[in-house]
Write an enzyme that holds these catalytic residues in place. Structure first.
Site, short mmCIF file in Angstrom:
data_model
loop_
_atom_site.label_atom_id
_atom_site.label_comp_id
_atom_site.label_asym_id
_atom_site.label_seq_id
_atom_site.Cartn_x
_atom_site.Cartn_y
_atom_site.Cartn_z
N TYR A 360 38.64 40.28 36.43
CA TYR A 360 39.13 38.97 36.90
C TYR A 360 39.89 38.31 35.74
O TYR A 360 39.60 37.18 35.36
CB TYR A 360 37.99 38.06 37.36
CG TYR A 360 37.00 38.73 38.30
CD1 TYR A 360 37.18 38.65 39.68
CD2 TYR A 360 35.90 39.43 37.80
CE1 TYR A 360 36.27 39.26 40.54
CE2 TYR A 360 34.99 40.04 38.65
CZ TYR A 360 35.18 39.95 40.01
OH TYR A 360 34.28 40.54 40.85
N GLU A 381 42.87 42.45 37.62
CA GLU A 381 43.15 41.18 38.30
C GLU A 381 43.83 41.48 39.63
O GLU A 381 44.67 42.36 39.73
CB GLU A 381 44.03 40.32 37.38
CG GLU A 381 44.82 39.21 38.03
CD GLU A 381 43.96 38.12 38.63
OE1 GLU A 381 42.96 37.69 38.01
OE2 GLU A 381 44.30 37.69 39.75
N CYS A 479 32.30 29.88 36.83
CA CYS A 479 32.62 28.49 37.16
C CYS A 479 31.70 27.97 38.26
O CYS A 479 31.90 26.88 38.78
CB CYS A 479 34.09 28.35 37.54
SG CYS A 479 34.57 29.45 38.86
#
Ligand code: SAH
Length: 523
Positions: A360, A381, A479
């Site tokens: 990622y 990615e 996150c």
């Protein structure tokens, strides 16, 4: 007793939920109270009631909490973007530290003792306002027909006028006022979501914090073909679906363009003005096509490596430079990003000999941070344009030991493993993925795997491949601490890995989200 909608109730707030709402109890009921902070006693009005709980909104603060501060932004209640603005910054950090800890215990199944042993204090910021390097203001029309820019009220799509969000840079206001004034003077219409009519949809502004360079991109409800049939014709020959950037100052995109550009170019730091075409009837802000109409197509910014093992996290002297175009992904809080990436680097424990996967990887920011201290880094990615940027960024920084792959982490990694493991057995050559056979053997059992997935976390197939590859260390940058906890449970369940270090980084001050970096080591 049962509450009815519109009842008012006095309640003391004892806790805060993960979305920042106050939580209190009244008559055996749990109340989730909007705009109340822990320690407040408030008078609240019930907006929705269920069997054992109800939602309410604060009407009046009866006794303010010792942790309550005067919100700086006059729009903070209406906007809803800064759920914690009425809470002191120290208490915001405590809220986030607790959020991570609680998720790891409740969802991850880790013991409080284990978490407390390895959890370091959250990394706060010296700049809890005006930290965002990117602003995307919707443009619309108010009741009296005036063009305005601002934010969407709560969860609606009606725009409240405000050109100075306190999370953004001060220049935003000056730029927006120039654009709005120009629109009024030249009778340029704002886009209307309901009808799909009108020209100006959004204004995107980005600033490089270290370079001081500023970029403005006007998102227009216009097709490339409306303005430039030649460009569009040329475009058809290429890949129609990939994003595309042009440079042309000769075309008139907006009435009085020359005057608008003259005024924008006078803003200190202005480096790039572009137009983005978006005629889709969706919430997606940017279309695929960008035309630079003044200056350069991108701005640059620098990220410094910091020493996260020392207090105050001093800058080490190593730094990386990045080129940012209107379409590329880039972390929005550059000050805290330095700390987050440096923490990931410290956790990776590199000496220069290691092989590393960065899953990622976006535009390769973390990969390039790691590459300076590793033998080889491979980034994966899903967005092809981001990988193009990553390769360009590697070149720009003179980094030759980073390789990038387009694809889903959960597909690339297992495919690589199956292929390279087969090769290890048969000694056959011919993998499509990595060029020299020696590289592929190294990457099959890397020393470190770093992951930085979006909020939904890692796919199970990705976690399974990571476990098969048996790296010495896994660095998980997250996150969303709920999905982080879920994934760490999978990685630690079989006893192969344990949490060694763990630390939150406050990237979104005033809001409820928090980043976390975790170091897992092989047991
Ligand atoms: N590490 C980067 C990007 C992190 S954001 C940085 O700090 O800048 C998460 C990234 O994961 C995004 O770039 C997104 O496009 C990408 N992504 C989302 N799903 C993916 C998947 N299944 N496989 C690989 N990448 C994915």
């Amino acid at each position: 007793m049962n509450f009815q909608k519109n009842d008012t109730v006095t309640v003391t707030i004892e806790d805060m939920g993960s979305d920042g709402q106050g939580i209190g109890r009244a008559d055996g009921f749990t109340l989730f109270v909007k705009d109340a902070v822990v320690g407040d006693t408030v008078e609240a009005r019930i907006v929705k009631n269920k069997k054992t709980y109800a939602y309410a909104r604060t009407e009046k603060v009866v006794t303010p909490s010792p942790f309550r501060v005067e919100p700086k932004c006059p729009c903070h209640r209406q906007c809803g973007g800064c759920q914690l603005q009425a809470l002191s910054y120290e208490k915001q950090l405590e809220f986030k530290q607790d959020k991570i800890r609680n998720n790891l215990i409740r969802i991850g199944g880790f013991s409080p003792k284990d978490i407390d042993r390895c959890m370091e204090p959250i990394v706060g910021t010296e700049q809890p306002f005006r930290y965002r390097n990117k602003a995307q203001y919707p443009v619309g029309t108010d009741r009296d027909g005036n063009v305005i820019a601002g934010f969407y009220a709560g969860r609606t799509h009606s725009i409240v006028a405000n050109t100075d969000c306190l999370l953004g840079v001060e220049e935003n206001r000056e730029i927006l006022e120039i654009i709005l004034e120009h629109m009024r003077k030249n009778h340029i219409s704002a886009y209307d979501e309901a009808t799909g009519e009108g020209l100006v949809r959004h204004v995107l502004i980005r600033k490089g914090f270290t370079s001081g360079e500023i970029m403005v991109c006007l998102v227009l409800n216009k097709k490339m073909t409306d303005v430039s049939p030649q460009e569009a014709g040329r475009r058809k020959e290429g890949d129609k679906n990939s994003p595309c950037t042009y440079s042309s100052s000769a075309l008139e995109w907006i009435a009085g363009q020359e005057e608008l550009l003259r005024r924008l170019s006078q803003v200190k730091g202005m480096t790039s003005v572009s137009v983005n075409c978006n005629t889709e009837r969706t919430n997606v802000i940017l279309g695929r096509e960008v035309v630079t109409i003044w200056g350069s197509p991108a701005i640059t910014d620098t990220i410094h490596v910091r020493d996260m093992n020392r207090p105050d996290f001093p800058i080490t002297g190593r730094e990386l430079s990045f080129s940012i175009s209107p379409l590329s992904f880039y972390q929005v809080n550059p000050i805290q990003t330095e700390k987050l990436y440096s923490l990931a680097l410290a956790y990776a424990g590199l000496t220069g000999r290691e092989t590393v996967w960065d899953l990622y990887c976006g535009i390769g920011t973390i990969s390039l941070f790691l590459a300076g201290s590793a033998k080889k880094v491979c980034g994966v990615e899903i967005v092809p344009q981001a990988i193009e940027d990553a390769r360009e960024n590697a070149q720009r920084n003179g980094i030759a030991n980073a390789e990038f792959f387009v694809g889903k982490a959960e597909e690339v990694l297992p495919a690589f493993y199956a292929d390279a493991a087969g090769r290890e057995d048969t000694d056959a050559i011919g993998s499509g993925l990595l060029s020299p056979a020696s590289d592929s053997a190294d990457m099959l059992h890397p020393d470190v795997i770093v992951v930085d997935p979006p909020r939904k976390g890692c796919d199970e197939a990705c976690l399974a491949a990571m476990l098969q590859m048996r790296p010495q260390r896994i660095v998980y940058v997250s996150c969303d601490s709920a999905t982080l906890a879920r994934d760490l449970k999978v990685l630690c369940e079989g006893g192969q890995y344990r949490i060694e270090r763990l630390r939150g980084v406050d990237m979104f001050s005033q809001g409820v989200h928090v980043e976390t970096a975790v170091l897992l080591v092989r047991t």
